[in-house]
Enzyme design. Structure first.
Site, PDB file in Angstrom:
ATOM      1  N   SER A   1     -23.618  63.146  20.880  1.00  0.00           N
ATOM      2  CA  SER A   1     -23.816  64.598  20.779  1.00  0.00           C
ATOM      3  C   SER A   1     -24.455  65.171  22.043  1.00  0.00           C
ATOM      4  O   SER A   1     -25.099  64.471  22.814  1.00  0.00           O
ATOM      5  CB  SER A   1     -24.707  64.931  19.580  1.00  0.00           C
ATOM      6  OG  SER A   1     -24.240  64.302  18.423  1.00  0.00           O
TER       7      SER A   1
HETATM    8  N1  SAH Z   1     -25.581  60.427  16.237  1.00  0.00           N
HETATM    9  C1  SAH Z   1     -24.624  59.977  17.215  1.00  0.00           C
HETATM   10  C2  SAH Z   1     -23.392  60.861  17.308  1.00  0.00           C
HETATM   11  C3  SAH Z   1     -22.471  60.479  16.258  1.00  0.00           C
HETATM   12  S1  SAH Z   1     -20.807  61.010  16.245  1.00  0.00           S
HETATM   13  C4  SAH Z   1     -25.236  59.784  18.580  1.00  0.00           C
HETATM   14  O1  SAH Z   1     -26.429  60.092  18.758  1.00  0.00           O
HETATM   15  O2  SAH Z   1     -24.544  59.277  19.456  1.00  0.00           O
HETATM   16  C5  SAH Z   1     -20.553  60.752  14.497  1.00  0.00           C
HETATM   17  C6  SAH Z   1     -20.519  59.317  14.053  1.00  0.00           C
HETATM   18  O3  SAH Z   1     -20.392  59.329  12.633  1.00  0.00           O
HETATM   19  C7  SAH Z   1     -19.332  58.525  14.582  1.00  0.00           C
HETATM   20  O4  SAH Z   1     -19.784  57.380  15.241  1.00  0.00           O
HETATM   21  C8  SAH Z   1     -18.530  58.182  13.332  1.00  0.00           C
HETATM   22  O5  SAH Z   1     -17.906  56.909  13.391  1.00  0.00           O
HETATM   23  C9  SAH Z   1     -19.612  58.213  12.262  1.00  0.00           C
HETATM   24  N2  SAH Z   1     -19.114  58.419  10.897  1.00  0.00           N
HETATM   25  C10 SAH Z   1     -18.124  59.247  10.469  1.00  0.00           C
HETATM   26  N3  SAH Z   1     -17.978  59.145   9.136  1.00  0.00           N
HETATM   27  C11 SAH Z   1     -18.898  58.232   8.707  1.00  0.00           C
HETATM   28  C12 SAH Z   1     -19.241  57.695   7.426  1.00  0.00           C
HETATM   29  N4  SAH Z   1     -18.616  58.059   6.305  1.00  0.00           N
HETATM   30  N5  SAH Z   1     -20.224  56.779   7.371  1.00  0.00           N
HETATM   31  C13 SAH Z   1     -20.886  56.379   8.486  1.00  0.00           C
HETATM   32  N6  SAH Z   1     -20.610  56.854   9.716  1.00  0.00           N
HETATM   33  C14 SAH Z   1     -19.627  57.772   9.828  1.00  0.00           C
END
Ligand code: SAH
Length: 218
Positions: free
Chosen positions: A60
């Site tokens: 992000s």
């Molecule tokens: N917080 C992260 C940004 C994450 S992007 C950072 O600091 O880099 C969103 C993430 O959510 C992705 O890696 C994606 O794979 C994950 N995601 C999406 N759906 C999900 C689910 N149902 N359970 C766990 N993770 C999930």
């Protein structure tokens, strides 16, 4: 510009855009984003933009990380759940401001990389797990705070159940990228109070675990 200078100008940008909680700014200063960015993008590590990471996901934008962290109003004794570990950057920021962080990711590859990056920084109070964030993580519930870093059409019921009374959840809500809003949900004795914060763009919160046998997915 040296990395130290880039880091300082990032903090100045956050202040300028209204992030003024000194504990949050300190955490943003302590955790170098470079440690969580893919090698191909290290020269952009301190830019205020989301960047691609493995598995088609994104780390992000720093402003949004700081904004969501500030809205959580973390206390040093808080037990926090993050959904969507991604690079691990947001979890590392949270770890400086509370007692325990548990973070869930559905991709093995991302969970492994994030765990390594977090360990390399000497952070000891983050537990990374692989699973479906829609279901939360009952073994460590209830949580004082829950942060979801992927967009859902509605707040996952299991997560509302795993939030303490007096607790808060921050999450992007919306069916499409064009209509997402960051939302704050406070759980009180009287029920849930929901407040819209600002328009955002997150990758979707996908239902279910990744099937490890499927190629190209993991
Ligand atoms: N917080 C992260 C940004 C994450 S992007 C950072 O600091 O880099 C969103 C993430 O959510 C992705 O890696 C994606 O794979 C994950 N995601 C999406 N759906 C999900 C689910 N149902 N359970 C766990 N993770 C999930």
């Amino acid at each position: 510009m040296t990395d130290a200078l880039k880091q300082i100008s990032l903090i100045m940008m956050l202040r300028k855009h209204g992030i003024n909680n000194t504990r949050v700014l300190r955490a943003m200063e302590l955790v170098s984003r470079e440690a969580f960015v893919d090698e191909a993008f290290v020269d952009q590590a301190y830019d205020d933009t989301a960047l691609p990471i493995a598995c088609g996901q994104t780390i992000s934008q720093p402003y949004i990380v700081a904004y969501m962290t500030e809205k959580l109003e973390l206390e040093p004794d808080h037990n926090v759940l993050e959904i969507g570990t991604g690079s691990g950057y947001q979890a590392a920021i949270l770890s400086n401001l509370c007692d325990q962080v548990c973070t869930i990711e559905r991709y093995n590859e991302l969970q492994k990389k994030a765990t390594k990056a977090i360990e390399n920084l000497g952070i000891k109070n983050v537990t990374t797990v692989i699973g479906d964030g829609w279901l939360g993580w009952p073994p460590k519930a209830p949580y004082d705070r829950i942060i979801i870093t992927a967009a859902a059409p509605e707040p996952p019921q299991a997560l509302l159940d795993q939030l303490k009374i007096g607790g808060r959840m921050i999450l992007p809500l919306g069916e499409t990228r064009e209509t997402q809003f960051l939302v704050q949900i406070d759980k009180t004795e009287a029920g849930l109070e929901q407040k819209e914060l600002l328009p955002v763009r997150f990758v979707p919160l996908v239902k279910g675990r990744v099937n490890p046998r499927k190629k190209n997915e993991d």
